[in-house]
Design a protein around this motif. Structure first.
Motif, PDB file in Angstrom:
ATOM      1  N   ALA A   8       0.813  -1.214   0.000  1.00 24.82           N
ATOM      2  CA  ALA A   8       0.000   0.000   0.000  1.00 24.82           C
ATOM      3  C   ALA A   8       0.847   1.265   0.000  1.00 24.82           C
ATOM      4  CB  ALA A   8      -0.926   0.011   1.215  1.00 24.82           C
ATOM      5  N   TRP A   9       2.126   1.147   0.246  1.00 25.39           N
ATOM      6  CA  TRP A   9       2.977   2.337   0.316  1.00 25.39           C
ATOM      7  C   TRP A   9       2.987   3.151  -0.972  1.00 25.39           C
ATOM      8  CZ3 TRP A   9       4.567   4.999   4.235  1.00 25.39           C
ATOM      9  CH2 TRP A   9       4.725   4.373   5.479  1.00 25.39           C
ATOM     10  N   PRO A  10       3.084   2.520  -2.163  1.00 27.03           N
ATOM     11  CA  PRO A  10       3.040   3.345  -3.386  1.00 27.03           C
ATOM     12  C   PRO A  10       1.760   4.169  -3.505  1.00 27.03           C
ATOM     13  CG  PRO A  10       3.851   1.150  -3.882  1.00 27.03           C
ATOM     14  CD  PRO A  10       3.364   1.110  -2.474  1.00 27.03           C
ATOM     15  N   VAL A  15      -1.126   9.379  -2.934  1.00 23.41           N
ATOM     16  CA  VAL A  15      -2.149  10.202  -2.293  1.00 23.41           C
ATOM     17  C   VAL A  15      -1.518  11.448  -1.670  1.00 23.41           C
ATOM     18  CG1 VAL A  15      -3.769  10.294  -0.372  1.00 23.41           C
ATOM     19  CG2 VAL A  15      -3.758   8.312  -1.884  1.00 23.41           C
ATOM     20  N   ILE A  16      -0.351  11.282  -1.035  1.00 23.06           N
ATOM     21  CA  ILE A  16       0.319  12.416  -0.408  1.00 23.06           C
ATOM     22  C   ILE A  16       0.741  13.446  -1.447  1.00 23.06           C
ATOM     23  CG2 ILE A  16       2.380  13.120   0.864  1.00 23.06           C
ATOM     24  CD1 ILE A  16       2.196  10.474   2.386  1.00 23.06           C
ATOM     25  N   MET A  23      -3.665  20.120  -1.461  1.00 26.49           N
ATOM     26  CA  MET A  23      -4.639  20.694  -0.540  1.00 26.49           C
ATOM     27  C   MET A  23      -3.964  21.568   0.509  1.00 26.49           C
ATOM     28  SD  MET A  23      -7.685  20.003  -1.434  1.00 26.49           S
ATOM     29  CE  MET A  23      -8.494  20.530   0.076  1.00 26.49           C
ATOM     30  N   LEU A  24      -2.812  21.136   0.996  1.00 26.36           N
ATOM     31  CA  LEU A  24      -2.078  21.955   1.963  1.00 26.36           C
ATOM     32  C   LEU A  24      -1.599  23.253   1.318  1.00 26.36           C
ATOM     33  CD1 LEU A  24       0.027  19.239   3.839  1.00 26.36           C
ATOM     34  CD2 LEU A  24      -1.994  20.464   4.672  1.00 26.36           C
ATOM     35  N   LEU A  25      -1.197  23.181   0.048  1.00 28.71           N
ATOM     36  CA  LEU A  25      -0.762  24.383  -0.653  1.00 28.71           C
ATOM     37  C   LEU A  25      -1.925  25.362  -0.836  1.00 28.71           C
ATOM     38  CD1 LEU A  25       1.567  25.820  -2.073  1.00 28.71           C
ATOM     39  CD2 LEU A  25       0.937  24.631  -4.181  1.00 28.71           C
ATOM     40  N   ILE A  26      -3.101  24.834  -1.184  1.00 30.49           N
ATOM     41  CA  ILE A  26      -4.279  25.689  -1.323  1.00 30.49           C
ATOM     42  C   ILE A  26      -4.649  26.312   0.023  1.00 30.49           C
ATOM     43  CG2 ILE A  26      -6.753  25.684  -1.840  1.00 30.49           C
ATOM     44  CD1 ILE A  26      -6.215  23.547  -3.929  1.00 30.49           C
ATOM     45  N   LEU A  27      -4.557  25.508   1.091  1.00 35.08           N
ATOM     46  CA  LEU A  27      -4.831  26.038   2.426  1.00 35.08           C
ATOM     47  C   LEU A  27      -3.852  27.146   2.784  1.00 35.08           C
ATOM     48  CD1 LEU A  27      -6.344  25.908   5.125  1.00 35.08           C
ATOM     49  CD2 LEU A  27      -4.750  24.112   5.834  1.00 35.08           C
ATOM     50  N   PHE A  28      -2.578  26.952   2.444  1.00 35.98           N
ATOM     51  CA  PHE A  28      -1.565  27.967   2.723  1.00 35.98           C
ATOM     52  C   PHE A  28      -1.870  29.261   1.980  1.00 35.98           C
ATOM     53  CE2 PHE A  28       2.396  30.018   1.353  1.00 35.98           C
ATOM     54  CZ  PHE A  28       2.928  30.369   2.583  1.00 35.98           C
TER      55      PHE A  28
END
Length: 280
Positions: A8-10, A15-16, A23-28
């Motif tokens: 499942a790691w790949p 997903v990351i 999503m983190l960039l948009i939040l920033f």
């Protein structure tokens, strides 16, 4: 078991990189002001305040939610009978009908939406048919009706396929038992078929409502720029105005709304499933 879990790691890395980091960039961007450098940042909530204090943006959001709800209701009303007919057909006919439903989806959604411009425009097929019945000079394109038509046309296959899958998985012996107990077709449908197919209906609602509420090219093409939805506002902020921070704030607001809707739909589905288990 641990060895298989490593497979499942790949997917987790994918997903990351493709979901979490954007999503983190948009939040920033939504929490900072424009003109920041790499080291110094200025955080603010003004972008969210601007959206919720401007009645024009709230009106567009309300219009988007209204269109999405209308699209979902129409897809349920039209899609359930089609899915029911497909599920009750023979295996050969069912495969042909499912292929007929999925075949248009092989063509890009943008191309299919462009085709409706020619159909609904002046001198198009729709205008010709209405003119034959005496309805002349009826404006079909660049209206709320044309946007709804484009939404329903593009998203109804998801509703039909989900409901059809749910109906096909249903235990047919339950229908026979209902008939043996003296229930007619209407009673059997309302008390057996419909409750057992609600999971498919809920899944279909999820697959229709979420893309409908954030769609931007369907209202842009079939609405002609006269019917602005929240997806068009986000696109306009990023591409035309260049307000990435404000556009990111609107995107985060829509993301929260979608997550709340998904949570509510999931709870409804769990309640129906739990109720069905208790009754059985």
């Amino acid at each position: 078991m641990k060895r298989f879990s490593q497979l499942a790691w790949p997917y987790m890395i994918w997903v990351i990189l493709m979901i979490l980091l954007p999503m983190l960039l948009i939040l920033f961007y939504s929490l900072t002001t424009s003109g920041n450098d790499i080291i110094n940042f200025t955080f603010t909530l003004d972008h969210f305040k601007k959206f919720f204090t401007d009645p024009d943006f709230l009106l567009v959001l309300w219009r988007s939610l209204t269109i999405a709800v209308k699209t979902t209701i129409i897809c349920v009303v039209l899609g359930y009978p089609v899915a029911y007919f497909i599920a009750r057909s023979s295996d050969r006919v069912r495969n042909i009908l499912v292929l007929a439903i999925t075949l248009p989806m092989w063509i890009n959604m943008l191309v299919r939406t462009y085709a409706w411009i020619g159909i609904l425009s002046d001198g198009g097929i729709a205008q010709t048919i209405l003119g034959f019945f005496g309805f002349k000079d009826v404006e079909l394109l660049y209206t709320e009706g044309s946007v709804l038509l484009g939404m329903v046309y593009n998203f109804i296959p998801f509703m039909i396929l989900q409901i059809n899958t749910s109906l096909c998985k249903m235990d047919k012996s339950l229908l026979e038992a209902s008939a043996d107990l003296g229930a007619n077709r209407v009673q059997t449908f309302l008390r057996v078929t419909l409750p057992l197919s609600l999971s498919g209906v809920v899944s279909g609602i999820t697959l229709v409502f979420l893309p409908a509420v954030s769609s931007f090219f369907i209202p842009k093409l079939l609405g002609g720029g006269q019917f602005f939805l929240i997806g068009n506002v986000i696109e306009n902020q990023f591409i035309t105005v260049g307000e990435w921070n404000f556009g990111s704030a609107i995107s985060m607001i829509m993301a929260v709304i979608m997550m709340v809707c998904m949570y509510a739909i999931r709870k409804i589905d769990e309640r129906n499933s739990g109720g069905g288990n208790q009754e059985s």
